[in-house]
Design a protein around this motif. Sequence first.
Motif, PDB file in Angstrom:
ATOM      1  N   GLN A  77       0.796  -1.226   0.000  1.00  0.00           N
ATOM      2  CA  GLN A  77       0.000   0.000   0.000  1.00  0.00           C
ATOM      3  C   GLN A  77       0.834   1.283   0.000  1.00  0.00           C
ATOM      4  N   ARG A  78       2.164   1.155   0.060  1.00  0.00           N
ATOM      5  CA  ARG A  78       2.988   2.365   0.163  1.00  0.00           C
ATOM      6  C   ARG A  78       4.123   2.429  -0.857  1.00  0.00           C
ATOM      7  N   LEU A  79       4.681   1.281  -1.221  1.00  0.00           N
ATOM      8  CA  LEU A  79       5.839   1.286  -2.107  1.00  0.00           C
ATOM      9  C   LEU A  79       5.782   0.070  -3.017  1.00  0.00           C
ATOM     10  N   LEU A  80       5.743   0.299  -4.329  1.00  0.00           N
ATOM     11  CA  LEU A  80       5.735  -0.790  -5.286  1.00  0.00           C
ATOM     12  C   LEU A  80       7.107  -1.451  -5.353  1.00  0.00           C
ATOM     13  N   PRO A  81       7.172  -2.752  -5.617  1.00  0.00           N
ATOM     14  CA  PRO A  81       8.454  -3.462  -5.624  1.00  0.00           C
ATOM     15  C   PRO A  81       9.484  -2.815  -6.552  1.00  0.00           C
ATOM     16  N   PHE A  82      10.722  -2.805  -6.077  1.00  0.00           N
ATOM     17  CA  PHE A  82      11.804  -2.093  -6.766  1.00  0.00           C
ATOM     18  C   PHE A  82      13.098  -2.867  -6.582  1.00  0.00           C
ATOM     19  N   SER A  83      13.887  -2.972  -7.650  1.00  0.00           N
ATOM     20  CA  SER A  83      15.187  -3.646  -7.592  1.00  0.00           C
ATOM     21  C   SER A  83      16.281  -2.693  -8.062  1.00  0.00           C
ATOM     22  N   ALA A  84      17.428  -2.742  -7.392  1.00  0.00           N
ATOM     23  CA  ALA A  84      18.552  -1.878  -7.763  1.00  0.00           C
ATOM     24  C   ALA A  84      19.807  -2.382  -7.061  1.00  0.00           C
ATOM     25  N   ARG A  85      20.927  -1.807  -7.434  1.00  0.00           N
ATOM     26  CA  ARG A  85      22.197  -2.132  -6.798  1.00  0.00           C
ATOM     27  C   ARG A  85      22.987  -0.835  -6.593  1.00  0.00           C
ATOM     28  N   VAL A  86      23.584  -0.702  -5.429  1.00  0.00           N
ATOM     29  CA  VAL A  86      24.409   0.465  -5.107  1.00  0.00           C
ATOM     30  C   VAL A  86      25.828  -0.028  -4.864  1.00  0.00           C
ATOM     31  N   GLU A  87      26.774   0.515  -5.614  1.00  0.00           N
ATOM     32  CA  GLU A  87      28.175   0.119  -5.465  1.00  0.00           C
ATOM     33  C   GLU A  87      28.862   0.938  -4.378  1.00  0.00           C
ATOM     34  N   SER A  88      29.976   0.437  -3.896  1.00  0.00           N
ATOM     35  CA  SER A  88      30.745   1.135  -2.867  1.00  0.00           C
ATOM     36  C   SER A  88      31.182   2.507  -3.373  1.00  0.00           C
ATOM     37  N   GLY A  89      31.092   3.498  -2.503  1.00  0.00           N
ATOM     38  CA  GLY A  89      31.549   4.846  -2.825  1.00  0.00           C
ATOM     39  C   GLY A  89      30.549   5.691  -3.571  1.00  0.00           C
ATOM     40  N   GLN A  90      29.350   5.173  -3.805  1.00  0.00           N
ATOM     41  CA  GLN A  90      28.363   5.920  -4.582  1.00  0.00           C
ATOM     42  C   GLN A  90      27.493   6.806  -3.698  1.00  0.00           C
ATOM     43  N   GLN A  91      27.057   7.896  -4.300  1.00  0.00           N
ATOM     44  CA  GLN A  91      26.063   8.776  -3.690  1.00  0.00           C
ATOM     45  C   GLN A  91      24.788   8.675  -4.527  1.00  0.00           C
ATOM     46  N   VAL A  92      23.719   8.192  -3.876  1.00  0.00           N
ATOM     47  CA  VAL A  92      22.448   7.988  -4.552  1.00  0.00           C
ATOM     48  C   VAL A  92      21.442   9.000  -4.020  1.00  0.00           C
ATOM     49  N   HIS A  93      20.744   9.679  -4.911  1.00  0.00           N
ATOM     50  CA  HIS A  93      19.732  10.652  -4.507  1.00  0.00           C
ATOM     51  C   HIS A  93      18.349  10.140  -4.873  1.00  0.00           C
ATOM     52  N   LEU A  94      17.438  10.187  -3.901  1.00  0.00           N
ATOM     53  CA  LEU A  94      16.025   9.920  -4.138  1.00  0.00           C
ATOM     54  C   LEU A  94      15.336  11.259  -4.347  1.00  0.00           C
ATOM     55  N   ILE A  95      14.676  11.434  -5.466  1.00  0.00           N
ATOM     56  CA  ILE A  95      13.979  12.680  -5.743  1.00  0.00           C
ATOM     57  C   ILE A  95      12.536  12.378  -6.131  1.00  0.00           C
ATOM     58  N   GLY A  96      11.705  13.371  -5.997  1.00  0.00           N
ATOM     59  CA  GLY A  96      10.297  13.239  -6.352  1.00  0.00           C
ATOM     60  C   GLY A  96       9.465  14.183  -5.516  1.00  0.00           C
ATOM     61  N   PRO A  97       8.221  14.399  -5.877  1.00  0.00           N
ATOM     62  CA  PRO A  97       7.340  15.294  -5.119  1.00  0.00           C
ATOM     63  C   PRO A  97       7.109  14.778  -3.703  1.00  0.00           C
ATOM     64  N   ASN A  98       6.590  15.648  -2.850  1.00  0.00           N
ATOM     65  CA  ASN A  98       6.207  15.217  -1.514  1.00  0.00           C
ATOM     66  C   ASN A  98       5.184  14.090  -1.614  1.00  0.00           C
ATOM     67  N   GLY A  99       5.351  13.086  -0.766  1.00  0.00           N
ATOM     68  CA  GLY A  99       4.437  11.956  -0.783  1.00  0.00           C
ATOM     69  C   GLY A  99       4.756  10.906  -1.824  1.00  0.00           C
ATOM     70  N   ALA A 100       5.920  11.013  -2.476  1.00  0.00           N
ATOM     71  CA  ALA A 100       6.270  10.063  -3.536  1.00  0.00           C
ATOM     72  C   ALA A 100       6.696   8.713  -2.996  1.00  0.00           C
ATOM     73  N   GLY A 101       7.101   8.657  -1.715  1.00  0.00           N
ATOM     74  CA  GLY A 101       7.538   7.388  -1.135  1.00  0.00           C
ATOM     75  C   GLY A 101       9.004   7.358  -0.756  1.00  0.00           C
ATOM     76  N   LYS A 102       9.669   8.488  -0.809  1.00  0.00           N
ATOM     77  CA  LYS A 102      11.108   8.524  -0.522  1.00  0.00           C
ATOM     78  C   LYS A 102      11.406   8.100   0.920  1.00  0.00           C
ATOM     79  N   SER A 103      10.672   8.650   1.859  1.00  0.00           N
ATOM     80  CA  SER A 103      10.892   8.312   3.266  1.00  0.00           C
ATOM     81  C   SER A 103      10.581   6.839   3.539  1.00  0.00           C
ATOM     82  N   THR A 104       9.555   6.329   2.893  1.00  0.00           N
ATOM     83  CA  THR A 104       9.208   4.915   3.053  1.00  0.00           C
ATOM     84  C   THR A 104      10.345   4.022   2.574  1.00  0.00           C
ATOM     85  N   LEU A 105      10.912   4.339   1.420  1.00  0.00           N
ATOM     86  CA  LEU A 105      12.021   3.546   0.885  1.00  0.00           C
ATOM     87  C   LEU A 105      13.237   3.625   1.793  1.00  0.00           C
TER      88      LEU A 105
END
Length: 251
Positions: A11-39
Amino acid sequence: MLSLHEVGVPQRLLPFSARVESGQQVHLIGPNGAGKSTLLASLAGMLPSTGEIVLNGTPLKACTGSDLARLRSYLAQQQSPVSLMPVFQFLALHQPATASENDVEQTIAYLTLRLRLNDKLARSVDQLSGGEWQRVRLAASLLQVWPTLNPDSQLLLLDEPENSLDVAQKLALNELIDEFCQSGRSVIISAHDLNQTLQQANQVWLMQHGSVIACGSAVEVMQPAILSPVFEVGFQLHSLDDHHWLMTRTA
């Protein structure tokens, strides 16, 4: 370093797959209520989720609370002071269990100097301004996983870390994040400054309505044709001094 396989929250976050490598900076962006805090809360192990999150070869669901504290640090979007204590005592609560007292003192001195808190150490946390309290929380999150104190640390999760910070404080935080990533660790940030994301992020995850709808490098994702329908704002992309900048398009 970090892998996600069909990670979701009903009900809050649709399934998502990804990989983050060492030393990376990843930014979550999107409008308010997009699900960033949930993720972010899911990645921190603070919110039950479906799928699998693996951090440094260990499934997150198999980690104890002490394991999580050793491997990652998480700054929630909001937190009020829960008790009356001086800043130095609050910071000490976040020190790695195996760090020496001398190393902790040196690192607290370094972080608080960089975040312009060195004159606030004896002040009670309930007497801080909003910006001061945010910087104390940031110093505590960094202290928990700082490379010289915690050799096992892997990940820093920050939910809107620049809330209530002025320009100089934002710059100091960005420099500390860069330093952390240069040690081979990674940072995932919920961000609102799109130009900062364009300049600094190795990966961008664009979210809308509880779904990651675009995932890739900053150059790939931060395109007006991709961003404008999500934010419902017209964007233009400009180049200046070998950098790209986003500007809103006037009618």
